[in-house]
Design an enzyme around this catalytic site. Sequence first.
Site, PDB file in Angstrom:
ATOM      1  N   ARG A 319      12.918   7.954   3.165  1.00 43.56           N
ATOM      2  CA  ARG A 319      12.528   6.643   3.685  1.00 43.56           C
ATOM      3  C   ARG A 319      12.504   5.607   2.560  1.00 43.56           C
ATOM      4  NH1 ARG A 319      10.479   3.998   8.279  1.00 43.56           N
ATOM      5  NH2 ARG A 319      10.950   5.843   9.500  1.00 43.56           N
ATOM      6  N   GLU A 705       2.640   0.850  10.588  1.00 45.74           N
ATOM      7  CA  GLU A 705       2.876   0.819   9.150  1.00 45.74           C
ATOM      8  C   GLU A 705       3.424  -0.500   8.598  1.00 45.74           C
ATOM      9  OE1 GLU A 705       5.224   4.406   9.896  1.00 45.74           O
ATOM     10  OE2 GLU A 705       4.484   5.122   7.966  1.00 45.74           O
TER      11      GLU A 705
HETATM   12  N1  MTE Z   1      -4.715   2.753  11.839  1.00 48.70           N
HETATM   13  C1  MTE Z   1      -5.929   3.332  11.751  1.00 48.70           C
HETATM   14  N2  MTE Z   1      -7.003   2.640  12.172  1.00 48.70           N
HETATM   15  N3  MTE Z   1      -6.099   4.579  11.236  1.00 48.70           N
HETATM   16  C2  MTE Z   1      -5.029   5.307  10.783  1.00 48.70           C
HETATM   17  O1  MTE Z   1      -5.187   6.443  10.334  1.00 48.70           O
HETATM   18  N4  MTE Z   1      -2.590   5.362  10.414  1.00 48.70           N
HETATM   19  C3  MTE Z   1      -1.378   4.571  10.195  1.00 48.70           C
HETATM   20  C4  MTE Z   1      -1.186   3.557  11.316  1.00 48.70           C
HETATM   21  N5  MTE Z   1      -2.406   2.840  11.559  1.00 48.70           N
HETATM   22  C5  MTE Z   1      -3.727   4.716  10.851  1.00 48.70           C
HETATM   23  C6  MTE Z   1      -3.626   3.425  11.421  1.00 48.70           C
HETATM   24  C7  MTE Z   1      -0.169   5.362  10.085  1.00 48.70           C
HETATM   25  S1  MTE Z   1       0.183   6.077   8.602  1.00 48.70           S
HETATM   26  C8  MTE Z   1       0.708   5.499  11.119  1.00 48.70           C
HETATM   27  S2  MTE Z   1       2.166   6.325  10.935  1.00 48.70           S
HETATM   28  C9  MTE Z   1       0.420   4.951  12.441  1.00 48.70           C
HETATM   29  O2  MTE Z   1      -0.837   4.275  12.487  1.00 48.70           O
HETATM   30  C10 MTE Z   1       0.429   6.100  13.436  1.00 48.70           C
HETATM   31  O3  MTE Z   1       0.101   5.712  14.708  1.00 48.70           O
HETATM   32  P1  MTE Z   1       1.152   5.079  15.727  1.00 48.70           P
HETATM   33  O4  MTE Z   1       2.406   5.854  15.618  1.00 48.70           O
HETATM   34  O5  MTE Z   1       0.486   5.241  17.036  1.00 48.70           O
HETATM   35  O6  MTE Z   1       1.316   3.672  15.316  1.00 48.70           O
HETATM   36 MO1  MOS Z   2       2.159   7.612   8.908  1.00 47.16          MO
HETATM   37  S1  MOS Z   2       2.417   7.729   6.884  1.00 47.16           S
HETATM   38  O1  MOS Z   2       3.866   7.995   9.196  1.00 47.16           O
HETATM   39  O2  MOS Z   2       1.344   9.068   9.227  1.00 47.16           O
END
Ligand code: MTE
Ligand code: MOS
Length: 792
Positions: A319, A705
């Site tokens: 990535r 992200e």
């Molecule tokens: N938001 C919160 N509050 N807590 C989390 O652990 N993880 C992040 C993001 N936002 C996270 C977060 C990461 S690393 C990812 S990949 C995505 O949320 C995963 O969730 P989604 O695929 O539903 O967006």
């Molecule tokens: Mo998020 S780093 O892809 O869990």
Amino acid sequence: MSDLSRRPEGAVVGEQLAHESAALHVTGHALYTDDLVPRMPRLLHAHPVQSPHAHARVTGLRVEPAYDVPGVVRVLTAEDVPGVNDAGMKHDQPLFPSEVMYVGHGVCWVLGETAEAARLGAAAVEVDYEPLRAVLGLREAIAAGSFQGGQPTVVRGDIEAGLAGSAHVFSGETDMAGQEHFYLETHASLAHVDESGQVFLQSSTQHPSETQEIVAHVLGVPSNEVTVQCLRMGGGFGGKEMEPHGYAALAALGATLTGRPVRVRLTRTQDMTMTGKRHGFHTEWRAGFDADGKLQALDVTLTSDGGWSLDLSEPVLARALCHVENAYWIPHVRAHGRIARTNKTSQTAFRGFGGPQGMMVVEDVLGRCAPLLGVDPAELRRRNFYVAGQETPYGQPVRHPERLVTAWEQLLSDAEVTRRQQAVAAFNAAHPHTKRAIALTPVKFGISFNFTAFNQAGALVHVYKDGSVLVNHGGTEMGQGLHTKMLQVAATALGVPLERVRLAPTRTDKVPNTSATAASSGADLNGGAVKHACEQILARLELVRAGRDLPWEELVREAYFGRVQLWAAGFYRTEGLHWDSTVMRGHPFKYFAYGVAAAEVEVDGFTGGYRTRRVDIVHDVGDSLSPLVDLGQIEGGFVQGAGWLTLEDLRWDESDGDGRGRLLTQAASTYKLPAFSEMPEEINVALLERAHEDGAVYGSKAVGEPPLMLAFSVREALRQAVAAFGPEGVSVDLAAPATPEAVYWAIERARHGDPAGRLTIGSVEPAQPAPDSPPLRPRSEQHAEAVPETAG
Ligand code: MTE
Ligand code: MOS
């Protein structure tokens, strides 16, 4: 418009709703894995015996003394493993190692009636070590040739020709730090053997299916004998994508051996010293620009610090390589990647998953080269944006690049950038010891897992006779609001009010073979699956309805008596993806998420201390599924990115003393997280309007992200404010994280007008211009002396 993206009248998606657990979160009533402990009679607690060495062979292990400690029930060692002694997917992470690879590595685990008994038991275990040479620093690893995994390269065009044809060529190095996840909830697993003899695990995991798979391997049983449930996580941020498996396996092993429930919950210190973090990277680059400042060529070698095992280092690196150009068109690119093996925790996924590290390269290049090119940094960025019809270096067409321009222009006007830049100039002219700056940076982030097979998801939707709806899907909730969105999707797809729909915790016996909730794709994938399940049910109900206007409850009742199936399994796979990792080419992403940010900072010339005065963001989430949730994700991601780039400073003991390899920053007292006092004083977030994304669920885009990388604007603003202390045109080499200390030293260099990097690592060295190209725009005397290099 596709069926998947079209929104019906009265859709519940798009409504501004609070997070489904918001009230529970703020009142403390939301249950997390470890909160279930009081419900488990005869539960045992686990404590690790941790290695004091960064690298050593285990030559002797005597567990008997532990059994003399009152309350110790069992010591788990390699001999107890009936299946495979490994906690990872690459078979390089022994659960009970015979060679310890980092300070803190668990050698064996003690189970006790109380946490204290387990701790004392662990202290009584005797281990003999034969210390081995440890590699700590990234540069040290590179010098020693200590690498692991594949070394892929993304190539487009002819890099040497591109550099040779460039009017201006610069070369430099960019180093960036890792980052501790610091989720509020540390790793936790709770295992028991249920009444049918199957292992039931509660785990704080982003990837229940893989946790299940690893537990089954360790126990030597098929997957159908193990069920993993994740209630919710108190944050995962990527740190619970791969890391939970080993802890779950330990709990499961303990439970099967003792017949009692076992709890593995790391303390904060254990979590920080044992589990993987964001990868720090060292990069070396050469960049070529034409006479107008347009990027012509970027040659970069990225070396990530993988820590002791591969973990997710390879996909993280992939990535990174797919994001080195961020939002900019570069005709000739060569991006080469390597993973160092060091004697540290096994570095892993962290929000952005390598994307931030990749983008950092080009943002650093632009930030450092702009003054040497004599172009305003924001203008330099804008000039290099992708335009329609262009492709990424790995061969994917860049769709909707005009959205970046729209967002950028909106940002310029909403944030009154021109007016404020004048104010900043006036302020700086009047203040010799305090400087301000505003910087603008864009983000383009690819959405989907690079690895095509992961882009699938399942859901199970039940409509009960009373018309109430229960939704299961394969995604996990970690605070990001996925469950909120899935409730909205189900209500929209079935055409029922939100109150009729309930969501059940994620379990592997409800939806199998799921992918990690990661890559921001949770809503895209599971939303597609939930919608698919709902539509099957609805199609059957429509036959029952036969055009009549019936209330939902009556329709459901009639369908039941008509023996119509009222539940369905849904499945979704993202169409149109392909990726060849052997040549690093293809169409790995469904679409790109775009965003732009403007940050204004103020820097104190005496201390290097700074504040972020104001942040403005315009971000593209498509047609938002849940605008308040998205707003929270944008703000949270931004702040987490700013923490990574400016405050959070992981330090490892690289000395030759007894502490070699120890993580020095293993508590909140020494590891500085963003707190209220570091929040931007003003933050304005706008969602890009008219941003329907065809081919994604209800026209939305992923949001988890991408906003993290908007924080580059803060780093670039700091760079520009530092430059304001020096003579016109000074190029500032700013360390990452740009802590107040780093900013202070950058100011010192800028004041003396040193050509950046002559005194430090990470130089921007103007190279010999190509024979008939115009000279660089006038710069300060000092720059003119910069060491030229041949552009190859
Ligand atoms: N938001 C919160 N509050 N807590 C989390 O652990 N993880 C992040 C993001 N936002 C996270 C977060 C990461 S690393 C990812 S990949 C995505 O949320 C995963 O969730 P989604 O695929 O539903 O967006
Ligand atoms: Mo998020 S780093 O892809 O869990």
